[in-house]
Design an enzyme around this catalytic site. Structure first.
Site, PDB file in Angstrom:
ATOM      1  N   ASN A  44     -19.055 -39.469 -39.874  1.00  0.00           N
ATOM      2  CA  ASN A  44     -20.375 -39.605 -40.483  1.00  0.00           C
ATOM      3  C   ASN A  44     -21.357 -40.162 -39.451  1.00  0.00           C
ATOM      4  O   ASN A  44     -21.013 -40.381 -38.290  1.00  0.00           O
ATOM      5  CB  ASN A  44     -20.308 -40.491 -41.740  1.00  0.00           C
ATOM      6  CG  ASN A  44     -19.824 -41.913 -41.431  1.00  0.00           C
ATOM      7  OD1 ASN A  44     -19.870 -42.377 -40.297  1.00  0.00           O
ATOM      8  ND2 ASN A  44     -19.359 -42.612 -42.465  1.00  0.00           N
ATOM      9  N   ASP A  78     -13.227 -34.547 -50.504  1.00  0.00           N
ATOM     10  CA  ASP A  78     -13.698 -35.790 -49.901  1.00  0.00           C
ATOM     11  C   ASP A  78     -15.189 -35.716 -49.583  1.00  0.00           C
ATOM     12  O   ASP A  78     -15.910 -36.704 -49.724  1.00  0.00           O
ATOM     13  CB  ASP A  78     -12.899 -36.090 -48.637  1.00  0.00           C
ATOM     14  CG  ASP A  78     -13.318 -37.397 -47.984  1.00  0.00           C
ATOM     15  OD1 ASP A  78     -12.975 -38.462 -48.533  1.00  0.00           O
ATOM     16  OD2 ASP A  78     -14.012 -37.351 -46.950  1.00  0.00           O
TER      17      ASP A  78
END
Length: 325
Positions: free
Chosen positions: A9, A198
């Site tokens: 991320n 996810d």
């Protein structure tokens, strides 16, 4: 393999889905090797279930992920695989365990996808290992049946939802299953599905708390039915429970046969993901309380609270047992 920016991320933490995909790839390799180790009908080992998986430590860009797998039990028609993930800082040489996972595979015939083949048995060092494995097998079999029976829910859009409500953060992703997503039999790899799950769970968590979030754990992932190449899958996620520092998100995958299939939409996979909120320094942050509005949302919140307290009690018992040893 080394973790790259597209694995993580914006804060540099590797996505839980990326790690789950690597875990499943390792499990698929070893289970396929074992199921085809004896002369007989060739097969492909299909993922049926992933037991609860804890993310013990975050992994970051630039670290090396070492994934190892071992077959720990075989029944007549299934294989249990234990997978460990370790991260290595290649600058300092420091290593740490990030994940331990248990996966179950079922061998399907290459000639007839609906035919389940027999699994070659393994040799156990001790009789107790076989007995313990059989107990785990019976427990997961029962849980899979119970989970499948409560798989009727759908997620509907909410008009102008209030912040911190279920409708405000819920999310869905639509994906057309292509050849690169699939096994030799033309069915979706379990790791591909888990990675998409996810991603959706992460979006739900980020919408709810507006901070950097990471996967903390995943409850058992049950693969109820196979997803064929050409299907359109809808991956849906919604918040079910929040504690002071964690969020539980229910995620399920529905498949729509798209090419040459008269079958209607069906529930293929389901699981609960747990996320935590982190500061820029990587410290846990308080999570906004989930606002429940309907009776179903309140019921799901209480069920999530029960799972949270049960997991917390089990973790405390393990810590006490480790301290005594």
């Amino acid at each position: 393999r080394i973790m790259r920016p597209d694995d993580a991320n914006i804060a540099g933490n590797v996505h839980g889905g990326t790690i789950l995909k690597m875990i499943e790839e390792a499990g698929a390799i070893i289970s396929n090797r074992h199921c085809n180790s004896q002369a007989g009908e060739p097969c492909v080992a299909a993922l049926a279930r992933v037991e609860r998986t804890d993310f013990l430590s975050p992994m970051c860009i630039g670290e090396v992920a070492n994934v190892s797998a071992e077959i720990t039990y075989t029944s007549r028609h299934s294989v249990e695989v234990q997978v460990n993930v370790m991260s290595e800082n290649i600058l300092t040489g420091a290593k740490k365990v990030t994940n331990k996972a248990t996966l179950w595979y079922v061998p399907l015939s290459l000639k007839n996808v609906n035919k389940v083949l027999e699994v070659p048995p393994i040799q156990y060092a001790r009789k107790e290992q076989e007995d313990e494995g059989k107990k785990r097998y019976e427990e997961q079999k029962l849980d899979r049946l119970e989970t499948k029976q409560r798989n009727g829910d759908v997620i509907l859009p909410v008009i102008n939802p209030e912040p911190h409500t279920v409708g405000y953060s819920q999310s869905s992703l639509i994906h057309l299953v292509g050849p690169s997503d699939c096994t030799l039999l033309g069915f979706v790899h379990g790791g591909v599905t888990m990675k998409l799950m996810d991603e959706v769970a992460g979006i739900v968590a980020a919408r709810h708390c507006k901070t950097n979030i990471v996967t903390a754990s995943v409850d058992a992932i049950n693969f109820h039915e196979k997803i064929k190449k050409g299907c359109v899958i809808t991956v849906s996620g919604r918040m079910t429970f929040t504690s002071n520092k964690s969020m539980e998100i229910e995620v399920f995958v529905d498949a729509d046969p798209f090419v040459d299939e008269p079958r209607e939409r069906y529930r293929a996979v389901s699981a609960f993901f747990t996320y935590v909120s982190l500061s820029k320094e990587g410290k846990p942050l308080p999570v906004p309380q989930l606002l429940t509005e309907t009776e179903d949302e309140k019921r799901r919140f209480e069920e999530g609270k029960g799972r949270y307290l049960q997991t917390k009690a089990k973790r405390q018992a393990q810590l006490q047992q480790a301290a005594q040893q």
